[in-house]
Design a protein around this motif. Structure first.
Motif, PDB file in Angstrom:
ATOM      1  N   TRP A  16       0.848  -1.198   0.000  1.00  0.00           N
ATOM      2  CA  TRP A  16       0.000   0.000   0.000  1.00  0.00           C
ATOM      3  C   TRP A  16       0.884   1.249   0.000  1.00  0.00           C
ATOM      4  CZ3 TRP A  16      -4.550   0.620   4.011  1.00  0.00           C
ATOM      5  CH2 TRP A  16      -5.320   1.749   3.674  1.00  0.00           C
ATOM      6  N   TYR A  20       1.151   3.985  -2.939  1.00  0.00           N
ATOM      7  CA  TYR A  20       0.797   5.366  -2.611  1.00  0.00           C
ATOM      8  C   TYR A  20       1.885   6.314  -3.109  1.00  0.00           C
ATOM      9  CZ  TYR A  20      -0.284   9.483   0.274  1.00  0.00           C
ATOM     10  OH  TYR A  20      -0.564  10.755   0.710  1.00  0.00           O
ATOM     11  N   TYR A  40      -4.858  10.649   4.303  1.00  0.00           N
ATOM     12  CA  TYR A  40      -3.448  10.264   4.261  1.00  0.00           C
ATOM     13  C   TYR A  40      -2.541  11.196   5.063  1.00  0.00           C
ATOM     14  CZ  TYR A  40      -4.073   6.673   0.632  1.00  0.00           C
ATOM     15  OH  TYR A  40      -4.421   5.538  -0.060  1.00  0.00           O
ATOM     16  N   TYR A 129      -6.516   2.450   9.359  1.00  0.00           N
ATOM     17  CA  TYR A 129      -6.308   2.089   7.955  1.00  0.00           C
ATOM     18  C   TYR A 129      -6.440   0.583   7.788  1.00  0.00           C
ATOM     19  CZ  TYR A 129      -4.580   6.822   7.788  1.00  0.00           C
ATOM     20  OH  TYR A 129      -4.487   8.185   7.901  1.00  0.00           O
ATOM     21  N   CYS A 217      -2.975   1.868  -8.194  1.00  0.00           N
ATOM     22  CA  CYS A 217      -2.592   3.260  -7.934  1.00  0.00           C
ATOM     23  C   CYS A 217      -3.830   4.157  -7.887  1.00  0.00           C
ATOM     24  CB  CYS A 217      -1.634   3.752  -9.019  1.00  0.00           C
ATOM     25  SG  CYS A 217       0.065   3.180  -8.828  1.00  0.00           S
ATOM     26  N   VAL A 220      -5.703   3.454  -4.638  1.00  0.00           N
ATOM     27  CA  VAL A 220      -4.977   4.055  -3.524  1.00  0.00           C
ATOM     28  C   VAL A 220      -5.171   5.562  -3.490  1.00  0.00           C
ATOM     29  CG1 VAL A 220      -2.644   4.554  -2.692  1.00  0.00           C
ATOM     30  CG2 VAL A 220      -3.286   2.220  -3.285  1.00  0.00           C
ATOM     31  N   SER A 221      -5.238   6.182  -4.670  1.00  0.00           N
ATOM     32  CA  SER A 221      -5.447   7.626  -4.725  1.00  0.00           C
ATOM     33  C   SER A 221      -6.828   8.026  -4.212  1.00  0.00           C
ATOM     34  CB  SER A 221      -5.269   8.126  -6.168  1.00  0.00           C
ATOM     35  OG  SER A 221      -6.383   7.786  -6.985  1.00  0.00           O
ATOM     36  N   LYS A 224      -8.215   3.641  -0.966  1.00  0.00           N
ATOM     37  CA  LYS A 224      -8.576   2.231  -0.870  1.00  0.00           C
ATOM     38  C   LYS A 224      -7.418   1.356  -1.316  1.00  0.00           C
ATOM     39  CE  LYS A 224     -13.414   3.201  -1.999  1.00  0.00           C
ATOM     40  NZ  LYS A 224     -14.519   2.940  -2.959  1.00  0.00           N
ATOM     41  N   PHE A 225      -7.245   0.219  -0.618  1.00  0.00           N
ATOM     42  CA  PHE A 225      -6.243  -0.758  -1.038  1.00  0.00           C
ATOM     43  C   PHE A 225      -6.690  -2.138  -0.589  1.00  0.00           C
ATOM     44  CE2 PHE A 225      -2.501  -3.392  -0.362  1.00  0.00           C
ATOM     45  CZ  PHE A 225      -1.891  -3.266  -1.604  1.00  0.00           C
ATOM     46  N   SER A 227      -7.408  -2.537  -5.024  1.00  0.00           N
ATOM     47  CA  SER A 227      -8.550  -2.150  -5.865  1.00  0.00           C
ATOM     48  C   SER A 227      -9.531  -3.298  -5.905  1.00  0.00           C
ATOM     49  CB  SER A 227      -8.058  -1.826  -7.266  1.00  0.00           C
ATOM     50  OG  SER A 227      -7.438  -2.954  -7.861  1.00  0.00           O
TER      51      SER A 227
END
Length: 227
Positions: A16, A20, A40, A129, A217, A220-221, A224-225, A227
């Motif tokens: 993750w 990120y 974040y 998280y 990616c 994560v943006s 979420k991790f 996808s």
């Protein structure tokens, strides 16, 4: 040739973290990242930081998230070890458990430099998280991350036999951790002109791996991790 085994929770969090960092450098994902800036914020800026160094100061953010029977004493900072007598009724033990947990939460918040009385809830501030997948397949994500990084370093070249050969050579020439994704285990054939040609299925697998990294990616943006 030993394939990487990515199974532990910390290894998953490292993935993750690494995705990120990639998202932070992707111009196409900046709008998404702006919407989750506060999410974040406790991570700080991880770019240029080794995960092991970052983990020492930020590992507390990923606390345990479920009640379970302990087979040994945990030294994790966000875990409270209790001894609960089974000969007492639940109605007797639950209030005591609640009192002990809340006291520990207050103590932990103070250790982190936070004011328990000002917090919206005592559990806020650590362990916030979570990995979204119930069973995360770490190895394919790790492979996708490594391949995607090579693709970016090479300037996003066309995904063809030349690129596959370059990835294969890089992975085999690393000083440590020499491994190949399963679809690159088979060497390229040499055509009549002496050019190396990988099978179309191998090229498709490479494209899928890079697409997977791009999807992660993007996820994560959005906070979420995976996808």
């Amino acid at each position: 040739m030993t394939q990487p085994q990515i199974k532990s929770r910390r290894q998953h969090i490292r993935l993750w973290f690494e995705f990120y960092k990639l998202a932070l450098d992707d111009p196409a994902l900046q709008d998404n990242l702006a919407k989750v800036r506060t999410f974040y914020e406790p991570w700080g800026d991880p770019r240029g930081v080794d995960f092991r160094v970052w983990w020492k100061d930020h590992g507390y953010l990923f606390g345990a998230t479920q009640v379970e029977e302990a087979t040994k004493v945990s030294r994790a900072p966000n875990v409270l070890n209790l001894s609960i007598p089974l000969n007492l009724p639940v109605t007797k033990t639950l209030p005591d458990v609640k009192r002990l947990i809340e006291a520990k939460q207050r103590e932990r918040l103070q250790e982190l430099g936070l004011n328990p009385d000002a917090a919206k809830s005592l559990h806020a501030g650590f362990g916030t998280y979570e990995i979204n997948a119930k069973e995360l397949r770490g190895r394919p994500l790790h492979e996708a991350h490594v391949i995607y990084c090579i693709w970016l370093e090479m300037g996003k070249p066309t995904i063809n036999s030349d690129f596959l050969q370059a990835v294969r050579d890089r992975l085999l020439n690393r000083p440590r951790a020499k491994w190949l994704p399963s679809f690159l285990m088979r060497e390229a054939d040499v055509d009549r002109k002496g050019s190396r040609r990988f099978a179309e299925e191998q090229i498709r697998q490479m494209r899928r791996s890079i697409k997977k990294a791009q999807d992660v990616c993007e996820a994560v943006s959005k906070g979420k991790f995976p996808s």
